[in-house]
Design an enzyme around this catalytic site. Structure first.
Site, short mmCIF file in Angstrom:
data_model
loop_
_atom_site.label_atom_id
_atom_site.label_comp_id
_atom_site.label_asym_id
_atom_site.label_seq_id
_atom_site.Cartn_x
_atom_site.Cartn_y
_atom_site.Cartn_z
N LYS A 52 -38.40 41.39 68.62
CA LYS A 52 -37.79 40.38 67.82
C LYS A 52 -38.70 39.07 68.03
O LYS A 52 -37.97 38.17 66.53
CB LYS A 52 -36.43 40.20 68.72
CG LYS A 52 -35.55 39.57 68.02
CD LYS A 52 -34.26 38.74 68.70
CE LYS A 52 -34.20 37.93 69.97
NZ LYS A 52 -34.26 36.23 69.11
N ASN A 53 -38.61 37.90 68.36
CA ASN A 53 -38.98 36.42 68.13
C ASN A 53 -40.76 36.42 67.28
O ASN A 53 -40.79 35.85 66.35
CB ASN A 53 -39.26 36.06 69.64
CG ASN A 53 -38.13 35.99 70.08
OD1 ASN A 53 -36.69 36.04 69.53
ND2 ASN A 53 -37.88 35.70 71.48
N ARG B 269 -27.96 41.95 68.52
CA ARG B 269 -28.74 41.29 68.13
C ARG B 269 -30.06 41.37 68.50
O ARG B 269 -31.48 41.44 67.11
CB ARG B 269 -28.24 39.96 68.34
CG ARG B 269 -27.34 39.55 67.39
CD ARG B 269 -27.68 37.88 67.65
NE ARG B 269 -29.35 37.09 67.85
CZ ARG B 269 -29.24 36.26 68.32
NH1 ARG B 269 -28.86 35.53 69.33
NH2 ARG B 269 -30.65 35.52 68.33
N ARG C 151 -30.47 22.56 72.09
CA ARG C 151 -32.16 23.22 71.38
C ARG C 151 -32.29 22.25 69.88
O ARG C 151 -32.16 22.68 68.59
CB ARG C 151 -31.57 24.50 70.88
CG ARG C 151 -31.78 25.70 71.79
CD ARG C 151 -31.17 27.19 71.89
NE ARG C 151 -32.37 27.49 71.12
CZ ARG C 151 -33.05 29.12 71.29
NH1 ARG C 151 -31.72 30.04 70.40
NH2 ARG C 151 -33.91 30.07 70.74
N PRO C 152 -32.94 20.89 70.33
CA PRO C 152 -33.32 20.17 69.08
C PRO C 152 -34.48 20.84 68.57
O PRO C 152 -35.15 21.23 68.46
CB PRO C 152 -33.42 18.33 69.98
CG PRO C 152 -33.68 18.99 71.14
CD PRO C 152 -32.71 20.41 71.36
N ASP D 254 -36.32 34.14 78.87
CA ASP D 254 -35.68 34.75 78.33
C ASP D 254 -36.07 36.57 79.29
O ASP D 254 -34.99 37.05 79.31
CB ASP D 254 -35.71 35.81 76.86
CG ASP D 254 -36.33 34.53 75.67
OD1 ASP D 254 -37.00 34.85 75.57
OD2 ASP D 254 -35.64 33.76 76.23
N CYS E 166 -26.67 26.13 70.49
CA CYS E 166 -26.00 27.15 71.11
C CYS E 166 -25.30 26.94 72.36
O CYS E 166 -25.66 26.54 73.33
CB CYS E 166 -27.19 28.78 70.63
SG CYS E 166 -28.81 28.62 71.41
C1 EPZ Z 1 -38.20 30.83 70.94
O1 EPZ Z 1 -36.86 29.75 70.94
C2 EPZ Z 1 -37.61 31.96 71.10
N1 EPZ Z 1 -36.50 32.06 69.79
C3 EPZ Z 1 -36.53 32.01 72.67
O2 EPZ Z 1 -36.23 32.58 72.44
C4 EPZ Z 1 -36.58 31.78 74.31
O3 EPZ Z 1 -36.04 31.19 74.64
C5 EPZ Z 1 -37.59 30.33 73.72
O4 EPZ Z 1 -38.64 30.34 72.40
C6 EPZ Z 1 -39.14 30.02 74.85
O5 EPZ Z 1 -40.01 30.95 74.58
C7 EPZ Z 1 -37.80 33.23 69.24
O6 EPZ Z 1 -38.43 32.83 69.40
C8 EPZ Z 1 -36.67 33.10 67.59
P1 EPZ Z 1 -38.54 26.34 71.81
P2 EPZ Z 1 -37.51 28.48 71.08
O7 EPZ Z 1 -38.87 24.74 70.94
O8 EPZ Z 1 -39.05 28.44 69.83
C9 EPZ Z 1 -36.84 22.34 73.71
C10 EPZ Z 1 -33.90 34.57 73.04
O9 EPZ Z 1 -33.16 35.12 73.78
N2 EPZ Z 1 -37.41 21.77 72.47
O10 EPZ Z 1 -40.19 27.15 72.64
O11 EPZ Z 1 -36.78 27.58 70.30
C11 EPZ Z 1 -35.43 22.97 73.30
O12 EPZ Z 1 -34.60 22.83 73.65
C12 EPZ Z 1 -34.56 33.74 72.17
O13 EPZ Z 1 -35.29 35.62 72.31
C13 EPZ Z 1 -37.20 20.13 71.86
O14 EPZ Z 1 -36.31 19.82 72.75
O15 EPZ Z 1 -37.91 27.85 71.86
C14 EPZ Z 1 -35.82 24.23 74.95
O16 EPZ Z 1 -35.38 23.60 75.64
C15 EPZ Z 1 -33.79 32.16 72.84
N3 EPZ Z 1 -37.73 19.92 70.82
C16 EPZ Z 1 -37.33 24.49 74.88
O17 EPZ Z 1 -38.14 22.75 74.37
C17 EPZ Z 1 -37.79 20.38 70.20
O18 EPZ Z 1 -38.32 20.13 68.91
C18 EPZ Z 1 -37.93 25.67 74.84
O19 EPZ Z 1 -37.58 25.15 73.31
C19 EPZ Z 1 -37.98 21.73 69.80
C20 EPZ Z 1 -37.70 23.13 71.32
#
Ligand code: EPZ
Length: 417
Positions: free
Chosen positions: A22-23, A396, A121-122, A304, A116
């Protein structure tokens, strides 16, 4: 709306084939809009998020056809640089259109994705990357507006190894002038899959999968044919269902390297796991051993998979500790497991799970995708009947989940509300 009705305690047995990631799909589907010709994507999972993204691309003017697990995308009619909120709100990952629209048109207007159930998730790291590439960035009225008359490669150091920021910056930098170096980059398998796909379109990206990714911008990209990597989290979920039910399940169509942290942890929990080629065979113990786990960016234990693992540990022979270090509050779902008789205390980002020998089926609700996966694993190992409301949230990210569970001997039924 639908619910999943599970009559638990069947030991899962048999074979299940894993679908495309999916990702990876939600990154590669927008990415191929950068090609000047038609692209074909194979092994695309038939899940809601993919169908929603196909619709978003059509709304943006692209020609898209989706046939089971093959998607064809022709970007010719794609001329709009605006991704309105009513599209973005349906699918958080549509924020990858920021990098794509910026690379393609030099400008982008994308509705801000919401937070969410697992945290705010900024996207500050995404915007930091776009600014470093020379884009003007404004955020107001719930819309991110980006403009650059020319994107210029630049060094970018990510404060955190954000998957989304790494992907979005890679998309924007692929057609910038000069070289971009992303340091402290995310190393997840789907970051590598995207880089491989972009390189097959003529991009020049090196180092994906390490924490330093070098991108030499090119003037144009062409269409491609790319097969999406298998979904490591879907695989992990079925592996955990096998452990939770003391079953014997062969999970095939996987890349075993991507499952190493999960295999290691499940062996600690008492599972016997053989791996060969593209499958892993998981034999679960009658009751798992307690384990301690801390979620980390890849190649650490994936956040995840934290939720389904916690469901396994509810029946462990002792006390386990689960620490969620990636998200602020990805333990909210635990209250649903407690309804089923789990003995879990949450302190901040840590859940302390005192294993019990029996969970009791109950009506519960999926609050997010992996929380739903957790309830599914718990329901399969619980006595009696578990009704999981909001099954569409699970669907989903899990293709044909009811059929796949039935194929493993689970007593499950999908009930339309
Ligand atoms: C991706 O989300 C995945 N989604 C998530 O999977 C997965 O949990 C996550 O990576 C971590 O592996 C997709 O790929 C569509 P991050 P993403 O940016 O890109 C913080 C699922 O269940 N952060 O690595 O949003 C953020 O708040 C989903 O399939 C900032 O602070 O993850 C989080 O605490 C859920 N500023 C952490 O970093 C930013 O600009 C990790 O976020 C970006 C992120």
């Amino acid at each position: 709306m639908a619910r999943l009705v599970i009559r638990g305690r069947n030991r899962l047995k048999g074979k299940v084939r894993i679908g495309g990631s999916k990702n990876s799909s939600v990154a590669i589907i927008p990415a191929v809009l950068l090609g000047e010709g038609e692209s074909t994507l194979e092994n695309v999972p038939a899940i809601r998020d993919v169908k929603v993204f196909a619709q978003i691309l059509k709304d943006l003017g692209a020609l898209v056809s989706l046939n089971e697990n093959t998607m064809t995308i022709s970007p010719n009619g794609f001329t709009s640089h605006v991704a309105p909120y009513d599209l973005v709100r349906k699918l958080r990952a549509s924020y990858y259109l920021m990098g794509v629209l910026l690379a393609k048109f030099g400008k982008a207007e994308v509705g801000l994705p919401g937070g969410c159930d697992i945290g705010p998730r900024p996207i500050d790291q995404h915007l930091k990357g776009f600014r470093a590439l020379g884009a003007d960035v404004s955020v107001e009225g719930g819309v991110v507006r980006l403009y650059a008359n020319k994107l210029q490669g630049a060094p970018i150091y990510l404060d955190i190894p954000s998957v989304g920021a790494t992907i979005n910056i890679m998309l924007a930098a692929s057609m910038a002038e000069g070289t971009t170096v992303i340091e402290n980059a995310a190393k997840e398998p789907h970051v590598v899959d995207l880089a491989n796909c972009l390189n097959s379109m003529g991009a020049r990206i090196k180092g994906a999968g390490t924490d330093i990714i070098r991108i030499k911008g090119v003037k144009s990209l062409k269409g491609t044919c790319h097969s999406i990597i298998p979904d490591d989290i879907e695989a992990a979920t079925y592996m955990m269902a096998a452990v939770a039910t003391g079953g014997d399940v062969e999970v095939s169509g996987v890349i075993t390297k991507h499952l190493e942290p999960v295999v290691a942890k499940l062996r600690e929990a008492g599972a016997s796991i053989e791996q060969d080629g593209d499958f892993v065979r998981v034999i679960g113990p009658d009751r798992p051993n307690p384990v301690n786990v801390k979620t980390m960016p890849y190649p650490g234990f994936p956040t995840d998979a934290q939720q389904p693992l916690t469901a396994v540990l509810c029946r462990a022979r002792g006390v386990s500790m689960v620490h969620e270090s990636v998200y602020e509050n990805r333990l909210g779902y635990v209250s649903e497991l407690v309804k089923m008789g789990a003995n879990i205390k949450v302190q901040g980002r840590t859940a302390v799970i005192e294993g019990t020998d029996r969970l009791v089926g109950s009506p519960v609700t999926a609050t997010d995708l992996r929380a739903g996966a957790s309830l599914m694993v718990a329901g399969l190992s619980a006595e009696g009947t578990t009704d999981i409301y909001r099954l569409e949230i699970i669907e989903r990210g899990y293709e044909s989940v009811v059929e796949k569970l039935k194929g493993l001997g689970a007593d499950v039924t999908r009930v339309e509300e």
